[in-house]
Design a protein around this motif. Structure first.
Motif, mmCIF file in Angstrom:
data_model
loop_
_atom_site.group_PDB
_atom_site.id
_atom_site.type_symbol
_atom_site.label_atom_id
_atom_site.label_comp_id
_atom_site.label_asym_id
_atom_site.label_seq_id
_atom_site.Cartn_x
_atom_site.Cartn_y
_atom_site.Cartn_z
ATOM 1 N N PRO A 26 -13.795 0.580 -44.952
ATOM 2 C CA PRO A 26 -14.031 0.502 -43.501
ATOM 3 C C PRO A 26 -15.069 -0.550 -43.105
ATOM 4 O O PRO A 26 -14.884 -1.264 -42.121
ATOM 5 N N ALA A 27 -16.144 -0.668 -43.877
ATOM 6 C CA ALA A 27 -17.178 -1.660 -43.553
ATOM 7 C C ALA A 27 -16.634 -3.073 -43.699
ATOM 8 O O ALA A 27 -16.926 -3.947 -42.871
ATOM 9 N N LEU A 28 -15.835 -3.331 -44.739
ATOM 10 C CA LEU A 28 -15.257 -4.661 -44.915
ATOM 11 C C LEU A 28 -14.322 -5.021 -43.767
ATOM 12 O O LEU A 28 -14.367 -6.141 -43.248
ATOM 13 N N VAL A 29 -13.492 -4.079 -43.356
ATOM 14 C CA VAL A 29 -12.580 -4.333 -42.237
ATOM 15 C C VAL A 29 -13.381 -4.625 -40.971
ATOM 16 O O VAL A 29 -13.056 -5.554 -40.222
ATOM 17 N N GLU A 30 -14.458 -3.880 -40.759
ATOM 18 C CA GLU A 30 -15.306 -4.090 -39.577
ATOM 19 C C GLU A 30 -15.986 -5.460 -39.617
ATOM 20 O O GLU A 30 -16.024 -6.179 -38.627
#
Length: 188
Positions: A26-30
């Motif tokens: 999720p952090a990478l996508v964000e």
């Protein structure tokens, strides 16, 4: 090589993960949904869950096959991923590599990357016996220039039309730091 963890004071550097305990997807996508990140990191398209999972797999394989060493930079208290640092194009015989780094938009301007990158460079020049690390960035990216300066890199030159930013060919600045260079005195 097994992934190396690095304590950088207020930040903890560890391998990127996607498992039952830690999920960096999720952090990478964000991070990669951010316009500024997409603008300068347009060679990487980590825009959804499958590509973020693939990214983590590639980072893991890099450690296993010794061609890419990568770290998720995490807040030492909250464990939140706030940045990333990747050494790639590793040549163990020559002792050289190139570095790429980025910061989560909510943590820009806080000195995260200079702190993390200097910790990685300390490990690379010491434990990994590297001699030369290269850092390149668009001439239109002043934040990356500040990172290079704060981390003790020396400007070597300009690479004409090396990348594309905003659908235009742009020059990049080429910096290097050697194991024999003095450690930078000021990070902020």
């Amino acid at each position: 090589m097994e992934p190396v963890e690095i304590n950088a004071g207020e930040y903890y550097l560890r391998a990127f993960r996607n498992d039952d305990r830690v999920n960096d997807v999720p952090a990478l996508v964000e991070i990669y949904a951010d316009e500024e990140t997409k603008r300068y990191m347009n060679n990487l398209n980590v825009s959804d869950v499958p590509t973020a999972e693939l990214f983590i797999m590639l980072m893991t394989n890099g450690w296993a096959k010794n061609y890419r060493w990568s770290w998720a930079v995490c807040d030492a208290v909250t464990a939140e991923m706030v940045a990333g640092v990747v050494l790639h194009n590793i040549d163990l015989k020559v002792g050289s590599a190139e570095v790429t780094c980025w910061t989560h938009p909510a943590h820009r301007g806080k000195g995260v990357v200079p702190t993390a990158l200097n910790a990685v460079l300390g490990w690379a020049f010491g434990a990994a016996d590297m001699h030369r690390i290269v850092y390149k960035h668009s001439v239109f990216n002043p934040a990356s220039r500040r990172v290079a300066e704060k981390c003790g890199f020396t400007l070597e030159g300009r690479l004409r039309h090396e990348s594309i930013v905003d659908d235009q060919r742009v020059d990049e600045l080429l910096w290097s730091r050697l194991a024999t260079d003095p450690y930078p005195e000021q990070l902020r």
